[in-house]
Enzyme design. Structure first.
Site, PDB file in Angstrom:
ATOM      1  CG  ASP A  50      -1.916  -0.956   1.267  1.00 53.42           C
ATOM      2  OD1 ASP A  50      -2.006  -1.636   0.141  1.00 53.42           O
ATOM      3  OD2 ASP A  50      -2.962  -1.181   1.946  1.00 53.42           O
ATOM      4  CB  ALA A  51       4.027   2.318   1.783  1.00 56.35           C
TER       5      ALA A  51
ATOM      6  CG  LEU B 191     -31.645 -11.063 -17.807  1.00 56.33           C
ATOM      7  CD1 LEU B 191     -30.513 -11.738 -16.645  1.00 56.33           C
ATOM      8  CD2 LEU B 191     -31.216 -11.709 -18.965  1.00 56.33           C
TER       9      LEU B 191
ATOM     10  CE  LYS C  81     -31.258 -11.511 -12.644  1.00 53.69           C
ATOM     11  NZ  LYS C  81     -31.199 -10.581 -11.463  1.00 53.69           N
TER      12      LYS C  81
ATOM     13  NE  ARG D  80     -32.609  -1.982 -16.333  1.00 54.94           N
ATOM     14  CZ  ARG D  80     -33.602  -2.340 -16.920  1.00 54.94           C
ATOM     15  NH1 ARG D  80     -33.530  -2.778 -18.095  1.00 54.94           N
ATOM     16  NH2 ARG D  80     -34.623  -2.310 -16.114  1.00 54.94           N
TER      17      ARG D  80
ATOM     18  CD  GLU E 159     -26.103  -6.133 -12.108  1.00 52.38           C
ATOM     19  OE1 GLU E 159     -26.429  -5.924 -13.298  1.00 52.38           O
ATOM     20  OE2 GLU E 159     -26.648  -5.998 -11.152  1.00 52.38           O
TER      21      GLU E 159
ATOM     22  CE  LYS F  63     -25.534 -13.325 -19.599  1.00 50.40           C
ATOM     23  NZ  LYS F  63     -24.305 -12.368 -19.614  1.00 50.40           N
TER      24      LYS F  63
ATOM     25  CE  LYS G 274     -35.023 -13.153  -9.084  1.00 45.65           C
ATOM     26  NZ  LYS G 274     -34.748 -11.843  -9.037  1.00 45.65           N
TER      27      LYS G 274
ATOM     28  CB  CYS H 225     -41.095   5.008  23.310  1.00 43.61           C
ATOM     29  SG  CYS H 225     -39.644   3.621  23.586  1.00 43.61           S
TER      30      CYS H 225
HETATM   31  S1  IVH Z   1     -27.073 -10.433 -18.699  1.00 44.85           S
HETATM   32  C1  IVH Z   1     -29.917  -8.380 -21.840  1.00 44.85           C
HETATM   33  N1  IVH Z   1     -25.864 -11.292 -16.804  1.00 44.85           N
HETATM   34  O1  IVH Z   1     -29.833  -8.643 -13.996  1.00 44.85           O
HETATM   35  C2  IVH Z   1     -29.702  -8.767 -20.456  1.00 44.85           C
HETATM   36  N2  IVH Z   1     -27.146  -9.611 -16.215  1.00 44.85           N
HETATM   37  O2  IVH Z   1     -32.756  -9.032 -13.979  1.00 44.85           O
HETATM   38  C3  IVH Z   1     -28.226  -8.534 -20.453  1.00 44.85           C
HETATM   39  N3  IVH Z   1     -27.550  -9.218 -13.958  1.00 44.85           N
HETATM   40  O3  IVH Z   1     -30.431  -5.746 -15.835  1.00 44.85           O
HETATM   41  C4  IVH Z   1     -27.865  -8.770 -19.003  1.00 44.85           C
HETATM   42  N4  IVH Z   1     -25.889 -10.380 -13.422  1.00 44.85           N
HETATM   43  O4  IVH Z   1     -28.380  -5.902 -14.717  1.00 44.85           O
HETATM   44  C5  IVH Z   1     -26.656 -10.491 -17.078  1.00 44.85           C
HETATM   45  N5  IVH Z   1     -24.489 -12.463 -15.198  1.00 44.85           N
HETATM   46  C6  IVH Z   1     -25.633 -11.365 -15.496  1.00 44.85           C
HETATM   47  C7  IVH Z   1     -25.972 -10.674 -14.667  1.00 44.85           C
HETATM   48  C8  IVH Z   1     -27.020  -9.919 -15.192  1.00 44.85           C
HETATM   49  C9  IVH Z   1     -26.829  -9.639 -12.940  1.00 44.85           C
HETATM   50  C10 IVH Z   1     -28.580  -8.079 -13.859  1.00 44.85           C
HETATM   51  C11 IVH Z   1     -28.657  -7.018 -15.043  1.00 44.85           C
HETATM   52  C12 IVH Z   1     -29.962  -7.073 -15.642  1.00 44.85           C
HETATM   53  C13 IVH Z   1     -30.692  -7.888 -14.520  1.00 44.85           C
HETATM   54  C14 IVH Z   1     -32.122  -8.393 -15.041  1.00 44.85           C
END
Ligand code: IVH
Length: 667
Positions: free
Chosen positions: A33-34, A83, A115, A136, A174, A290, A314, A408
């Site tokens: 750090d220094a 999403l 996520k 966003r 994020e 994805k 989720k 209270c």
């Molecule tokens: S992909 C087209 N990947 O979750 C969508 N999103 O509920 C692109 N998020 O708005 C997002 N982790 O901000 C993606 N590994 C991840 C993510 C992620 C968190 C958030 C993102 C999005 C929201 C949707």
């Protein structure tokens, strides 16, 4: 010569960027750090003296303070989507089948990654340098939070050099806060009686929208990249390749994005993460699946708000049903009064639950809860279970309405709402037994009134034995009282009495901070002390007068005003004064308000003082030393080779003085 300086600056920037990358992205620092501080101060100095070489992507921008006026809005080059959520593996299977309908089955089709529970942002890098960062917003347009994002060390200001650095790119990801950083932040907030952040997402969102960059920098925000917006250059073929590129450029990307070929594999990865979720140092609320191939992503396209090529899984929140036996009212250590449901004990997500918070009285009305109702409760991986809904069909006529208390439950004091629209009711009585122990620990702590030897264990005994019933009672303690405490002998008792005696002479700012008035931290306490000088005066100050102080916002002004207006506070202050505790303002001790109300900015190298000494003198003389020049600045003190601030001062017509003139002014 100029070339040499230019090279030196370039080298320092590279060294610092690399150090940030090793520390914040790889968590594997190479230098101490220094050494880091030393590089940073060398760079700062060189830049201040050679302004022509200072650039917007210099790491020094992370540390220079400044207050933003507000956030302008910015249109994203490519829409930011959200999403679709799914809550079961069956839904994931259905989604996969829909995807397969529109594209051929090939290998390496999907990626699975966590996520992150944070706030999504869009970072634009032009020619490898971070140019703008925005939230966003509504997906089309967000707020420009560039200056705040630049304080986050895991966000590279410049991408590491590589053959595939794009001309321009939007990197989405994020902003989040680690669990441990959130819990530290919440502890600090409890001390100044600020409402605590319920989860890292709220904390990250709240922090990003702060106007004071110095505070944003303290919040320890972090970044994970997870998706791509516009890309000008040689586009990656797959999401996985994109993640690899990010890593090469020094951008922290979601951890362990896995390529999966089958539904079973996807389920396996999701379950593995779900298992390790609690042991991660950041919060995740599910997984994102994805389509890996980016040209397939394009082919699949998007619906109104979300892409067809990705879906969120989720994590399930576990729900069970039980009965509400009673609704109790608790006073927290910050004085907030919260209704709590006493439940028939029931097991949920491996833990036996017998209580659930109802957050606030409005929540009871919103859910329509009555005592004896049967309800659904849920634990969504978080600590505190919550009530989801009442099962109205199971009502049998034995249900009773809950009545909101007026006083209270711990001390009978009046309950107050800070603002009409606020939902929390609080008890402002410092001597309220529910708040006394915690309040005293803060009062006696080193940064407040500083009584050595008066720590948690001693305070706990003093309160429980009834020897201390309010803050002022400390000053009435006798030796024989102390000798009744565990491990207290002659010497220890004498030492503590001596420490208490010494604390009578502490400055007003420490005393005020020690009172733990909501929203009043050390800085605000200092401002109040300097401005109003004594407790007696503070008790007479009108709301408008507090409000008129530059550093005090309307919410804080009301909180201070309400505090000194409370009957219980007034009684306590009188008691302090009758016991000979009447702290005095430091501005009266030092150079009597010589720079009272004045704002001073320093630039360039000073001969006779270090920068922090000079700033301290200003504060002691009643002024404030800030780091940016604006039309509210009263004067700018210039040392050797003054920087940009000097130019700004001249532009704005702010008075400029040199170091000698400053010296004469204060001595
Ligand atoms: S992909 C087209 N990947 O979750 C969508 N999103 O509920 C692109 N998020 O708005 C997002 N982790 O901000 C993606 N590994 C991840 C993510 C992620 C968190 C958030 C993102 C999005 C929201 C949707």
């Amino acid at each position: 010569m100029p070339d040499q300086i230019k090279n030196q600056i370039k080298k320092l920037k590279e060294q610092i960027n690399r150090a940030d990358y090793r520390y914040y992205v790889l968590a594997d620092p190479e230098i101490s750090d220094a050494e880091y501080d030393c590089l940073m101060s060398k760079l700062k100095e060189l830049e201040e003296h050679n302004l022509q070489y200072k650039s917007a992507d210099s790491p020094t921008v992370r540390v220079s303070g400044g207050i933003l006026e507000g956030f302008r809005t910015l249109k994203h080059k490519q829409k930011m989507l959200s999403l679709d959520n799914s809550y079961s593996f069956d839904e994931i299977k259905e989604w996969m089948e829909r995807v397969y309908k529109s594209m051929p089955r090939l290998e390496g089709e999907f990626t699975v990654e966590p996520k992150i529970d944070g706030v999504s942002v869009n970072l634009v890098y032009d020619k490898g340098s971070l140019s703008v960062a925005s939230t966003r917003g509504d997906g089309q347009t967000g707020e420009d939070v560039t200056e705040n994002i630049k304080t986050i060390r895991s966000v590279p200001l410049k991408l590491l050099e590589s053959s595939d650095t794009p001309d321009s790119i939007e990197i989405r990801g994020e902003i989040y806060m680690r669990k441990q950083d959130l819990s530290l932040l919440n502890k600090e907030r409890e001390v100044v009686k600020e409402t605590i952040f319920a989860n890292p997402r709220n904390a990250a969102a709240g922090s990003l929208k702060l106007l004071d960059r110095a505070i944003v920098a303290e919040r320890k925000l972090r970044f994970f990249a997870h998706s791509l917006g516009e890309y000008k250059g040689d586009t990656p073929l797959t999401h996985w390749e994109f993640i690899k590129r990010l890593q090469k450029w020094g951008v922290p990307a979601v951890e362990e994005a896995k390529v999966c070929f089958t539904f079973e594999e996807i389920v396996g990865v999701c379950q593995a993460w779900q298992k390790k979720r609690d042991s991660l140092d950041y919060e995740i609320d599910g997984m994102v699946i994805k389509v890996n191939n980016i040209s397939w992503q394009k082919r699949l396209g998007v619906t109104l708000k979300s892409p067809r090529w990705a879906v969120a899984y989720k994590f399930p929140a576990q729900q069970v049903t039980t009965k509400i036996n009673d609704i109790l009212v608790q006073v927290g250590r910050t004085g907030v009064v919260t209704p709590v449901a006493a439940l028939d004990p029931v097991e949920c997500a491996g833990v036996v639950i017998s209580r659930a918070t109802l957050h606030n009285f409005d929540e009871i009305g919103r859910l329509g809860i009555k005592i004896n109702d049967r309800v659904v409760i849920e634990r969504a991986g978080e600590v505190i279970p919550k009530i989801v809904k009442v099962i109205f069909s199971l009502r049998n006529g034995n249900e009773k309405d809950f009545v909101i208390p007026k006083a209270c439950p711990a001390c009978g004091g009046k309950l107050i709402k800070e603002k009409e629209e606020e939902v929390a009711w609080r008890c402002l009585n410092l001597s309220c037994p529910a708040q006394l122990e915690e309040g005293l620990i803060h009062f006696a702590s080193r940064s407040a009134i500083d009584i050595e030897g008066l720590g948690e264990a001693v305070i706990e005994q003093l309160v429980r034995k009834g020897l201390v019933k309010d803050f002022a009672d400390i000053y009435q303690l006798k030796k024989e009282d102390l000798l009744t405490l565990e491990l207290f002998k002659d010497k220890k008792a004498d030492n503590l009495l001596e420490a208490i005696e010494l604390s009578r002479k502490r400055e007003l700012s420490r005393f005020l901070y020690g009172l733990g008035i909501r929203h009043v931290g050390e800085k605000a306490a200092f401002v109040l002390s300097r401005k109003f000088g004594s407790l007696k005066r503070l008790m007479q100050v009108k709301l408008e007068e507090f409000d008129a102080v530059y550093e005090i916002g309307p919410v804080m002004a009301r909180s201070i005003y309400e505090f000194f207006r409370q009957e219980s506070s007034r009684r306590l202050m009188d008691k302090f004064s009758s016991l000979g505790v009447s702290p005095r303002s430091e501005s009266l001790i030092v150079k009597q308000g010589l720079l009272s109300g004045k704002t001073v900015v320093f630039t360039g190298e000073l001969k006779n003082f270090s920068r922090s000494q000079a700033e301290k003198i200003v504060r002691q003389a009643g002024g404030s030393a800030t780091s940016t020049v604006s039309k509210n600045t009263d004067f700018v003190v210039i040392g050797n080779s003054p920087g940009l601030k000097y130019r700004k001062a001249k532009e704005l017509g702010v008075t400029v003085i040199n170091e000698e003139e400053f010296g004469r002014m204060i001595l």
